[in-house]
Design an enzyme around this catalytic site. Structure first.
Site, PDB file in Angstrom:
ATOM      1  CB  THR A 117      -7.215  -8.751   0.768  1.00  0.00           C
ATOM      2  OG1 THR A 117      -6.444  -7.566   0.940  1.00  0.00           O
ATOM      3  CG2 THR A 117      -7.738  -9.162   2.138  1.00  0.00           C
ATOM      4  CE1 TYR A 129     -11.753  -6.475   2.259  1.00  0.00           C
ATOM      5  CE2 TYR A 129      -9.465  -5.758   2.445  1.00  0.00           C
ATOM      6  CZ  TYR A 129     -10.486  -6.356   1.719  1.00  0.00           C
ATOM      7  OH  TYR A 129     -10.238  -6.822   0.452  1.00  0.00           O
TER       8      TYR A 129
HETATM    9  C1  UD1 Z   1      -5.608  -1.602  -1.098  1.00  0.00           C
HETATM   10  C2  UD1 Z   1      -7.047  -2.066  -1.119  1.00  0.00           C
HETATM   11  C3  UD1 Z   1      -7.301  -3.077  -0.033  1.00  0.00           C
HETATM   12  C4  UD1 Z   1      -6.291  -4.210  -0.178  1.00  0.00           C
HETATM   13  C5  UD1 Z   1      -4.864  -3.673  -0.209  1.00  0.00           C
HETATM   14  C6  UD1 Z   1      -3.896  -4.807  -0.522  1.00  0.00           C
HETATM   15  C7  UD1 Z   1      -8.714  -0.454  -1.933  1.00  0.00           C
HETATM   16  C8  UD1 Z   1      -9.660   0.648  -1.571  1.00  0.00           C
HETATM   17  N1  UD1 Z   1      -7.936  -0.935  -0.920  1.00  0.00           N
HETATM   18  O1  UD1 Z   1      -5.365  -0.894   0.119  1.00  0.00           O
HETATM   19  O2  UD1 Z   1      -8.615  -3.581  -0.121  1.00  0.00           O
HETATM   20  O3  UD1 Z   1      -6.420  -5.089   0.895  1.00  0.00           O
HETATM   21  O4  UD1 Z   1      -4.743  -2.689  -1.234  1.00  0.00           O
HETATM   22  O5  UD1 Z   1      -2.568  -4.368  -0.425  1.00  0.00           O
HETATM   23  O6  UD1 Z   1      -8.648  -0.887  -3.073  1.00  0.00           O
HETATM   24  N2  UD1 Z   1      -2.477   7.086  -0.661  1.00  0.00           N
HETATM   25  C9  UD1 Z   1      -2.177   8.442  -0.674  1.00  0.00           C
HETATM   26  N3  UD1 Z   1      -3.143   9.322  -1.090  1.00  0.00           N
HETATM   27  C10 UD1 Z   1      -4.391   8.909  -1.500  1.00  0.00           C
HETATM   28  C11 UD1 Z   1      -4.678   7.523  -1.492  1.00  0.00           C
HETATM   29  C12 UD1 Z   1      -3.705   6.639  -1.055  1.00  0.00           C
HETATM   30  O7  UD1 Z   1      -1.091   8.859  -0.299  1.00  0.00           O
HETATM   31  O8  UD1 Z   1      -5.217   9.772  -1.867  1.00  0.00           O
HETATM   32  C13 UD1 Z   1      -1.440   6.137  -0.237  1.00  0.00           C
HETATM   33  C14 UD1 Z   1      -1.795   5.280   0.987  1.00  0.00           C
HETATM   34  O9  UD1 Z   1      -1.494   5.952   2.179  1.00  0.00           O
HETATM   35  C15 UD1 Z   1      -0.929   4.035   0.724  1.00  0.00           C
HETATM   36  C16 UD1 Z   1      -0.899   3.915  -0.811  1.00  0.00           C
HETATM   37  O10 UD1 Z   1      -1.251   5.226  -1.297  1.00  0.00           O
HETATM   38  O11 UD1 Z   1       0.393   4.255   1.171  1.00  0.00           O
HETATM   39  C17 UD1 Z   1      -1.905   2.924  -1.341  1.00  0.00           C
HETATM   40  O12 UD1 Z   1      -3.188   3.198  -0.766  1.00  0.00           O
HETATM   41  P1  UD1 Z   1      -4.535   2.656  -1.404  1.00  0.00           P
HETATM   42  O13 UD1 Z   1      -4.460   2.781  -2.872  1.00  0.00           O
HETATM   43  O14 UD1 Z   1      -5.674   3.297  -0.682  1.00  0.00           O
HETATM   44  O15 UD1 Z   1      -4.525   1.078  -1.121  1.00  0.00           O
HETATM   45  P2  UD1 Z   1      -4.264   0.265   0.239  1.00  0.00           P
HETATM   46  O16 UD1 Z   1      -4.592   1.040   1.440  1.00  0.00           O
HETATM   47  O17 UD1 Z   1      -2.882  -0.317   0.122  1.00  0.00           O
END
Ligand code: UD1
Length: 358
Positions: free
Chosen positions: A118, A142
């Site tokens: 990852t 993780y």
């Molecule tokens: C994801 C993966 C992780 C991996 C990483 C690699 C999942 C659950 N996590 O994490 O296993 O190691 O990519 O880069 O698949 N956000 C919002 N609102 C929301 C959800 C997310 O603003 O409701 C934002 C987060 O703060 C972040 C971005 O969207 O800035 C991406 O978040 P998310 O999709 O949860 O993935 P990662 O945390 O990057």
């Protein structure tokens, strides 16, 4: 004779896409999955063995019976906040189970290994895009459990004939465009899933976690990769090892970053739903920006992504989820019909008995 490969976690979201592509490429596949999060119906090719990697006797039996030429190791826990709350479970499920698998490879002389790692191993990188030689400084259990697994594989390969490809996934999304496979969005928290769930009116609003990051629009930037392209990278990696390729660690992303606001804008445009968005505090441990330099994977594996487009990721995610919803509605209607028919036949039986009464 077909080449036989073991796929751990092949009933999960990414694993199941890879199993389907391996089947299409002519491989003989055995899936080993405890189905704790995976789904047996998602295994569209080969044999499914429901088992846990912690069950070393069972695992050994499977290895002894099948004589695999390669292992593709997906089975793992992957929710960052959960890893902070239950670190021991993560080290057990991710790191110790990788060790169990390597021990079987050692005893039964399986010398090709593909590992799901990852971008979380990079933690909060100082510079973007990250290359494979960017320092690995994971900031949560993780990421550390995965990095420790990478080290296990690497150290064991130095001491044996094992050759490996470790693939560091960036942010995976999307679904099979033919709607045979996808990720169920219920209980999934990543951004594309959360935005699609909100567009589908399962949530009243979407929260943006942090609007004060040092990025052009203040929100987090990530490199989103379509699951079909990621799956193809595994098939390419397997062919590479079969042709005698040496061990490699490769980023899996497109080298193109999108901010949270940009993702939301595309989900709104594609779904046609203008859902409410709330600005919230940063989520602990979220880096501002993580994007991949994908030069190495393209060069080493000849990987050629086909869905290098955020719209394709959003579109296939929504299409899969709507298809699932339609199937659920149909199933519920069929069940209702069955219960109405059952009720009718019970009633007619009662009437029949009543008529026979003196
Ligand atoms: C994801 C993966 C992780 C991996 C990483 C690699 C999942 C659950 N996590 O994490 O296993 O190691 O990519 O880069 O698949 N956000 C919002 N609102 C929301 C959800 C997310 O603003 O409701 C934002 C987060 O703060 C972040 C971005 O969207 O800035 C991406 O978040 P998310 O999709 O949860 O993935 P990662 O945390 O990057």
């Amino acid at each position: 004779m077909k080449t036989k490969v073991l796929v751990t976690g092949g009933a999960g979201y990414i694993g199941s896409h890879v199993v389907r592509q391996l089947g299409e490429a002519g491989y003989d596949v055995v899936v080993y999955d405890n189905c704790s999060t995976g789904c047996p119906q998602a295994v569209l090719h080969g044999e499914l063995i429901i088992g846990d990697l912690a069950d070393t006797d069972r695992l050994y039996q499977v290895f002894a019976k099948h004589r695999f030429s390669a292992v593709l190791h997906f089975a793992a826990s992957l929710v960052v906040p959960e890893s902070v709350a239950n670190p021991l479970d993560y080290y057990a499920n991710n790191t110790r189970n990788t060790l169990n698998l390597l021990r079987c490879c050692n005893v039964l002389d399986v010398n090709q290994f593909i590992f799901s790692s990852t971008a979380a191993v990079y933690g909060e990188p100082e510079e973007n895009p990250v290359t494979e030689s960017t320092p690995t400084l994971p900031i949560n259990p993780y990421g550390r459990s995965k990095l420790m697994s990478e080290w296990l594989i690497q150290d064991y390969s130095f001491a044996s004939r094992l050759r490996y490809v470790t693939l560091r996934y960036f942010n995976v999304g999307g679904a099979d465009p033919c709607r045979r496979l996808g990720q169920s969005l219920r209980n999934v928290t990543h951004l594309i899933a959360a935005a699609c769930n909100t567009a589908l009116q399962r949530h009243s609003e979407l929260r943006i976690f942090g609007t004060d990051f040092p990025t052009p629009d203040g929100t987090g930037i990530r490199d989103y990769i379509h699951v079909e392209d990621l799956a193809a990278a595994h098939v390419d990696a397997l062919r590479y090892l079969e042709q005698g390729g040496e061990s490699q660690t490769l980023n899996c992303g497109y080298g193109q970053g999108y901010s949270v606001r940009q993702v939301i804008e595309r989900v709104k445009a594609i779904s046609g739903v203008d859902f409410p968005v709330i600005e919230a505090d940063r989520r602990p441990g979220d880096p501002a920006c993580v994007t991949a330099c994908a030069d190495k994977i393209c060069k080493v594996l000849g990987w050629q992504p086909k869905y290098n487009d955020l719209d394709a990721i959003v579109y296939t995610t929504l299409a899969w989820e709507l298809h699932q919803e339609k199937l659920r509605t149909k199933r519920a209607a069929r069940q209702k019909l069955v219960s109405i028919n059952k009720e009718r036949s019970v009633r007619s039986k009662i009437t029949e008995i009543a008529y026979k009464l003196p």
